[in-house]
Design a protein around this motif. Structure first.
Motif: not given
Ligand code: TEU
Ligand code: CA
Length: 530
Positions: A19-20, A361-363, A397-399, A424-426
């Motif tokens: 899942s990485f 990332i607060g997932l 990782w990215e939007p 990326a956003c965070l």
């Protein structure tokens, strides 16, 4: 700086390799994917990565069913990919910890294939074979962790074999010295390739009662719980002789400098601390899972910290965990606001923190539609919410589509909010949870008081947990507001006090006098003295 070995000083980061990061568009993460993200991990500031199993496996339990202890499953890459990963990790001062799964193999392991062929072959005793009970049923009442009897009838030789997990995961017989030697050699195989240590799967299960006595019923079992809870695991795990085995494993690691032995152990505190071993010759870090079960209140957390500190053997090094691939994610357990507080707690307690990918990332847990379920546990005991897929979804990782995890179809769905909740956003947002983790980690790494200093409980008044960490002239006060109200926490009088970090990242540098005001869910790290 006090002289501390790396696994005391740094942070361990768990990667679930499926899942990485995927690099070949099959929707499943791979070793090359981990290698490409090493710069991110170095930026984050962790000391070591622990990679869940990537050995050849039929994947009945997603790699915790190993059929070759000395290889890489083609799904995850090649041995060259592994070697490149270790080399590039070490070049960035990142250690690499492997997940070692010695309690059971896959049913497809050649050892088991041979073992099941006849009653008198040379691998028969490498597994646990027993005759049926007089009524033809299983030899005793032991239950599999994933539901149903732990005994599987095998027609070919007319005996049952034991499996603490899936029937596809037969348990090895660790009372057999040949098994031990074979497994120690497998450890050396990886140590020789530069691996820095192991997280040993279900280490407390390795030895079972010699007489295979029935487990007693669990008086507090409730319908709706996993079946494994029907009985107390008095005879099926945590046997006294297991400590000899662990000491042997430890001595294998001692053949190499500075390797770490981490044990996965789900036991009450009194039993857990025994896994440091007599004279600390057991696991360096028996995983401390207390925060996974704790009710999320200041008093409760204070109680378990104090009990843990109290029961630790002299010289035993503490460690803390908020989540792993088997547990509900912290952001879902306590909510996003409190997840920041949890991060501050994890990274300011005394002892080695282990993070689970995505926590930074607060997932949260991701709801899995019934047709997408992967976890065999959910399939065995459906409808009880036991499935672990929700905590194993791809890293974001990215939007972009699939959040940069894969160019293919991800093996599990991504969180709905992956266009906002991604690295990326965070990283752009200076108040994000990722920014908080980054700052906390770097601050911890540059301050000995947080890494190796003493711990002293302040109090728990008003559901605010306060404590101090000290080393030499460094002195920090941490105040964590577990409540949803405004609170104030007292500070020592006559001492200069200044905020280093708020979980909201908007109060750095604020001077304090006598107390600190806390907003709902806010945690504060304060420096005292100069
Ligand atoms: O987990 C062992 C274990 O005890 C968990 O399955 C636990 O019972 C459950 O998650 C409830 O907390 C280890 C691995 O971490 C897990 O992924 C494997 O499925 C299991 O061993 C078998 O190897
Ligand atoms: Ca892949």
């Amino acid at each position: 700086m006090p002289d501390q070995t790396w696994w005391k000083r740094g942070i361990v980061y768990q990667i679930y390799p499926r899942s990485f990061q995927d690099t070949n568009e099959d929707g499943i993460g791979d070793l090359e994917g981990i290698r490409r993200r090493l710069d991110y991990l170095a930026w984050l500031g962790v000391e070591a990565i622990w990679i869940s199993p990537f050995y050849p496996s039929p994947m009945a339990d997603f790699g915790y069913d190993v059929c070759d202890y000395r290889g890489v499953d083609p799904m995850f890459g090649t041995m060259e990919d592994f070697e490149r990963l270790v080399e590039d990790a070490h070049a960035r001062d990142l250690k690499v910890i492997l997940d070692f799964v010695p309690n059971h193999t896959s049913e497809e392991h050649p050892w088991f294939q041979r073992s099941r062929q006849s009653r008198d072959n040379d691998k028969r005793d490498w597994y646990i074979w027993r005759d049926a009970a007089p009524d033809g049923g299983p030899p005793n009442n032991w239950i599999s962790n994933f539901g149903g009897s732990a005994w599987q009838w095998d027609e070919a030789t007319g005996q049952y074999y034991y499996h603490a997990f899936l029937k596809e995961q037969p348990d090895l017989n660790w009372r057999n010295p040949e098994v031990r030697e074979a497994m120690y050699d497998a450890m050396r195989f990886w140590l020789d390739r530069g691996v820095d240590g192991f997280r040993v799967d279900v280490i407390w299960h390795l030895i079972k009662d010699e007489r295979f006595r029935d487990n007693p019923p669990n008086p507090s079992f409730q319908p709706g719980q996993a079946e494994i809870n029907r009985f107390l695991q008095v005879y099926s795990a945590d046997q006294p002789e297991v400590h000899e085995v662990i000491a042997e494993m430890r001595s294998v690691l001692q053949e190499y400098p500075e390797r770490v032995l981490i044990g996965e152990i789900y036991l009450p505190l009194e039993r857990l601390v025994a896994y440091y071993g007599a004279d600390l010759k057991g696991a360096h870090l028996p995983f401390n899972f207390q925060l996974l079960q704790a009710s999320w209140r200041a008093e409760e957390i204070a109680r378990l910290i104090v009990e843990y500190e109290d029961k630790l053997p002299y010289g035993g090094w503490p460690n803390w965990v908020l989540g792993n691939h088997d547990q509900k994610r912290i952001a879902t357990r306590v909510g996003l606001e409190q997840a920041r507080l949890a991060g501050m707690l994890l990274l300011t307690l005394r002892g080695t923190p282990t993070m689970y990918y995505g926590e930074e990332i607060g997932l949260g847990n991701v709801q899995i539609p019934p047709e997408a379920v992967q976890d065999p546990w959910e399939k065995n005991e459906p409808g009880l919410g036991l499935g672990r897929d929700p905590a194993r979804t791809p890293m974001q990782w990215e939007p972009t589509d699939n959040a940069g995890f894969t160019g293919g179809k991800p093996w599990l769905p991504l969180a709905m909010d992956h266009r906002e909740c991604n690295v990326a956003c965070l990283r752009e947002d200076e108040h994000s949870i990722l920014a908080l983790y980054h700052q906390l980690i770097h601050f911890r790494q540059s301050h000995a008081a947080l890494r190796v200093g003493s711990f002293e409980l302040g109090g728990t008044e008003g559901n605010v947990l306060a404590y101090e960490r000290r080393h030499g002239d460094e002195r920090f006060r941490i105040a964590l507001n577990f409540s949803q109200e405004n609170r104030s926490s007292a500070l020592p009088r006559g001492t200069k006090a200044r905020i280093v970090l708020s979980t909201a990242l908007d109060r750095t540098g604020e001077e304090l006098d006598g107390s600190v005001a806390l907003r709902p869910n806010e945690g504060i790290l304060v420096t005292l003295g100069e």
